[in-house]
Motif scaffolding. Structure first.
Motif, PDB file in Angstrom:
ATOM      1  N   GLU A  85       0.841  -1.208   0.000  1.00 30.59           N
ATOM      2  CA  GLU A  85       0.000   0.000   0.000  1.00 30.59           C
ATOM      3  C   GLU A  85       0.875   1.257   0.000  1.00 30.59           C
ATOM      4  O   GLU A  85       0.600   2.227  -0.719  1.00 30.59           O
ATOM      5  CB  GLU A  85      -0.899  -0.019   1.241  1.00 30.59           C
ATOM      6  CG  GLU A  85      -1.979   1.040   1.275  1.00 30.59           C
ATOM      7  CD  GLU A  85      -2.800   0.994   2.561  1.00 30.59           C
ATOM      8  OE1 GLU A  85      -3.072   2.071   3.106  1.00 30.59           O
ATOM      9  OE2 GLU A  85      -3.150  -0.125   3.013  1.00 30.59           O
ATOM     10  N   ALA A  86       1.936   1.233   0.809  1.00 33.22           N
ATOM     11  CA  ALA A  86       2.849   2.382   0.887  1.00 33.22           C
ATOM     12  C   ALA A  86       3.541   2.615  -0.453  1.00 33.22           C
ATOM     13  O   ALA A  86       3.672   3.753  -0.913  1.00 33.22           O
ATOM     14  CB  ALA A  86       3.879   2.151   1.987  1.00 33.22           C
ATOM     15  N   GLN A  87       3.962   1.521  -1.093  1.00 36.29           N
ATOM     16  CA  GLN A  87       4.603   1.631  -2.413  1.00 36.29           C
ATOM     17  C   GLN A  87       3.646   2.252  -3.420  1.00 36.29           C
ATOM     18  O   GLN A  87       4.003   3.160  -4.176  1.00 36.29           O
ATOM     19  CB  GLN A  87       5.025   0.233  -2.917  1.00 36.29           C
ATOM     20  CG  GLN A  87       6.162  -0.393  -2.140  1.00 36.29           C
ATOM     21  CD  GLN A  87       7.530   0.062  -2.631  1.00 36.29           C
ATOM     22  OE1 GLN A  87       7.646   1.066  -3.308  1.00 36.29           O
ATOM     23  NE2 GLN A  87       8.570  -0.670  -2.247  1.00 36.29           N
ATOM     24  N   ALA A  88       2.399   1.773  -3.409  1.00 34.60           N
ATOM     25  CA  ALA A  88       1.390   2.262  -4.349  1.00 34.60           C
ATOM     26  C   ALA A  88       1.063   3.729  -4.111  1.00 34.60           C
ATOM     27  O   ALA A  88       0.741   4.466  -5.048  1.00 34.60           O
ATOM     28  CB  ALA A  88       0.124   1.413  -4.240  1.00 34.60           C
ATOM     29  N   ALA A  89       1.165   4.160  -2.847  1.00 33.60           N
ATOM     30  CA  ALA A  89       0.848   5.552  -2.500  1.00 33.60           C
ATOM     31  C   ALA A  89       1.960   6.518  -2.906  1.00 33.60           C
ATOM     32  O   ALA A  89       1.767   7.733  -2.888  1.00 33.60           O
ATOM     33  CB  ALA A  89       0.574   5.671  -1.007  1.00 33.60           C
ATOM     34  N   GLY A  90       3.129   5.963  -3.246  1.00 30.44           N
ATOM     35  CA  GLY A  90       4.231   6.824  -3.690  1.00 30.44           C
ATOM     36  C   GLY A  90       5.332   7.040  -2.674  1.00 30.44           C
ATOM     37  O   GLY A  90       6.130   7.978  -2.802  1.00 30.44           O
ATOM     38  N   ALA A  91       5.395   6.166  -1.646  1.00 30.76           N
ATOM     39  CA  ALA A  91       6.487   6.276  -0.673  1.00 30.76           C
ATOM     40  C   ALA A  91       7.818   6.063  -1.397  1.00 30.76           C
ATOM     41  O   ALA A  91       7.913   5.245  -2.311  1.00 30.76           O
ATOM     42  CB  ALA A  91       6.320   5.239   0.439  1.00 30.76           C
ATOM     43  N   ASP A  92       8.829   6.806  -0.991  1.00 33.29           N
ATOM     44  CA  ASP A  92      10.131   6.715  -1.657  1.00 33.29           C
ATOM     45  C   ASP A  92      10.903   5.469  -1.228  1.00 33.29           C
ATOM     46  O   ASP A  92      11.644   4.897  -2.020  1.00 33.29           O
ATOM     47  CB  ASP A  92      10.957   7.967  -1.340  1.00 33.29           C
ATOM     48  CG  ASP A  92      10.260   9.231  -1.826  1.00 33.29           C
ATOM     49  OD1 ASP A  92      10.503   9.618  -2.975  1.00 33.29           O
ATOM     50  OD2 ASP A  92       9.454   9.804  -1.069  1.00 33.29           O
ATOM     51  N   PHE A  93      10.725   5.083   0.034  1.00 33.78           N
ATOM     52  CA  PHE A  93      11.400   3.898   0.567  1.00 33.78           C
ATOM     53  C   PHE A  93      10.423   3.137   1.459  1.00 33.78           C
ATOM     54  O   PHE A  93       9.694   3.742   2.236  1.00 33.78           O
ATOM     55  CB  PHE A  93      12.634   4.288   1.392  1.00 33.78           C
ATOM     56  CG  PHE A  93      13.566   5.238   0.683  1.00 33.78           C
ATOM     57  CD1 PHE A  93      14.464   4.776  -0.271  1.00 33.78           C
ATOM     58  CD2 PHE A  93      13.545   6.598   0.976  1.00 33.78           C
ATOM     59  CE1 PHE A  93      15.320   5.664  -0.923  1.00 33.78           C
ATOM     60  CE2 PHE A  93      14.395   7.485   0.331  1.00 33.78           C
ATOM     61  CZ  PHE A  93      15.283   7.016  -0.626  1.00 33.78           C
ATOM     62  N   VAL A  94      10.425   1.817   1.348  1.00 33.15           N
ATOM     63  CA  VAL A  94       9.556   0.976   2.184  1.00 33.15           C
ATOM     64  C   VAL A  94      10.369  -0.219   2.654  1.00 33.15           C
ATOM     65  O   VAL A  94      11.111  -0.825   1.873  1.00 33.15           O
ATOM     66  CB  VAL A  94       8.317   0.477   1.398  1.00 33.15           C
ATOM     67  CG1 VAL A  94       7.412  -0.356   2.308  1.00 33.15           C
ATOM     68  CG2 VAL A  94       7.534   1.640   0.799  1.00 33.15           C
ATOM     69  N   GLY A  95      10.240  -0.550   3.947  1.00 31.31           N
ATOM     70  CA  GLY A  95      10.973  -1.695   4.446  1.00 31.31           C
ATOM     71  C   GLY A  95      10.630  -2.007   5.888  1.00 31.31           C
ATOM     72  O   GLY A  95       9.691  -1.436   6.454  1.00 31.31           O
ATOM     73  N   ALA A  96      11.427  -2.910   6.480  1.00 25.36           N
ATOM     74  CA  ALA A  96      11.187  -3.323   7.872  1.00 25.36           C
ATOM     75  C   ALA A  96      12.539  -3.477   8.579  1.00 25.36           C
ATOM     76  O   ALA A  96      13.405  -2.612   8.453  1.00 25.36           O
ATOM     77  CB  ALA A  96      10.381  -4.621   7.887  1.00 25.36           C
ATOM     78  N   GLU A  97      12.726  -4.588   9.278  1.00 25.13           N
ATOM     79  CA  GLU A  97      13.949  -4.783  10.069  1.00 25.13           C
ATOM     80  C   GLU A  97      15.236  -4.623   9.278  1.00 25.13           C
ATOM     81  O   GLU A  97      16.260  -4.201   9.816  1.00 25.13           O
ATOM     82  CB  GLU A  97      13.947  -6.196  10.704  1.00 25.13           C
ATOM     83  CG  GLU A  97      12.971  -6.371  11.828  1.00 25.13           C
ATOM     84  CD  GLU A  97      11.631  -6.913  11.346  1.00 25.13           C
ATOM     85  OE1 GLU A  97      10.839  -7.365  12.184  1.00 25.13           O
ATOM     86  OE2 GLU A  97      11.378  -6.878  10.118  1.00 25.13           O
ATOM     87  N   GLU A  98      15.182  -4.979   7.980  1.00 26.75           N
ATOM     88  CA  GLU A  98      16.413  -4.931   7.169  1.00 26.75           C
ATOM     89  C   GLU A  98      16.983  -3.518   7.018  1.00 26.75           C
ATOM     90  O   GLU A  98      18.155  -3.348   6.662  1.00 26.75           O
ATOM     91  CB  GLU A  98      16.151  -5.539   5.772  1.00 26.75           C
ATOM     92  CG  GLU A  98      15.327  -4.679   4.826  1.00 26.75           C
ATOM     93  CD  GLU A  98      13.820  -4.768   5.034  1.00 26.75           C
ATOM     94  OE1 GLU A  98      13.085  -4.150   4.248  1.00 26.75           O
ATOM     95  OE2 GLU A  98      13.391  -5.457   5.999  1.00 26.75           O
ATOM     96  N   LEU A  99      16.147  -2.501   7.330  1.00 24.65           N
ATOM     97  CA  LEU A  99      16.625  -1.115   7.213  1.00 24.65           C
ATOM     98  C   LEU A  99      17.396  -0.647   8.445  1.00 24.65           C
ATOM     99  O   LEU A  99      18.118   0.351   8.383  1.00 24.65           O
ATOM    100  CB  LEU A  99      15.443  -0.168   6.981  1.00 24.65           C
ATOM    101  CG  LEU A  99      14.634  -0.370   5.699  1.00 24.65           C
ATOM    102  CD1 LEU A  99      13.463   0.606   5.659  1.00 24.65           C
ATOM    103  CD2 LEU A  99      15.510  -0.179   4.468  1.00 24.65           C
TER     104      LEU A  99
END
Length: 231
Positions: A85-99
């Motif tokens: 959903e965040a990617q589709a909304a246009g977020a520049d970066f999306v992630g979780a623990e790996e960040l």
């Protein structure tokens, strides 16, 4: 402090001891801008509260009517459907623990706002000492801890700004670019001040707005008559 020729020329337009109405002050900021780039216009509001007390904190966010003139880069901490959903909304970066290691070890700060879903706050909390001092820690009050990541990203991209007290009880916040002109800057300024006034803590006593100054990136500050601001 050394002041350049342009600054000195700009300063001649402004009476240091005078308190201006907000529209006149912003008009002067625009006229006094001499830089070769489109300067950001910032508001600095000193409040009659004590930020050391939890019940006197002032923090929130508002979508400015005309945005800030800058498109913010957004990092979203989310998983699964919410990440999509965040990617589709246009977020520049999306992630979780790996960040986490990238931020902690590589000084990665190529973003202006951090959003997180509530279930990710345990992960994001580990970055408190890094994100906190930079004003990047997500907060429910600012609308950056939310399940509605689409709304959060859309609002940030369309000119949402966060305002918060610093340790000296001053709020520093951008209200646009010099190129906006007086009218748009006034509308953004009024929207921000209204939000700050609405956020007045119940524990705050006495005069709430102590002083208010507007200035462009390279220009001199212009003092606003705070008694004219609704309190």
């Amino acid at each position: 402090m050394f002041r350049g020729k342009n600054y000195k020329e700009s300063a001649k337009l402004i009476e240091k001891s005078k308190l201006y109405d907000s529209d006149e002050a912003l008009d002067l900021v625009v006229k006094a801008s001499k830089a070769k780039f489109d300067e950001t216009v910032e508001v600095h509001v000193r409040l009659g509260v004590d930020s050391r007390h939890a019940d006197q904190q002032v923090r929130g966010a508002i979508v400015l009517p005309h945005g800030t003139g800058k498109v913010a880069r957004v990092l979203v901490f989310a998983k699964g459907e919410k990440a999509d959903e965040a990617q589709a909304a246009g977020a520049d970066f999306v992630g979780a623990e790996e960040l986490i290691p990238r931020i902690q070890n590589e000084n990665w700060f190529d973003y202006d706002v951090v959003v997180a879903t509530p279930d990710m706050m345990g992960v994001v909390g580990r970055l408190g000492k890094v994100l906190g001092p930079k004003g990047l820690m997500p907060s429910p009050k600012a609308g950056t801890v939310t399940m509605d990541v689409t709304k959060a990203v859309n609002e940030i991209k369309s000119g949402k700004v966060e305002y918060r007290l610093d340790k000296t009880n001053i709020i520093h916040c951008p209200v646009g670019k010099v190129s906006f002109g007086k009218e748009k800057l006034c509308e953004n300024f009024n929207a921000l001040l209204s939000a700050i006034i609405k956020a007045k803590p119940a524990a705050a006593k006495g005069q709430y707005i102590k002083s208010c100054v507007v200035a462009s990136t390279m220009g001199p500050g212009v003092k606003i008559n705070q008694t004219k601001l609704s309190d």
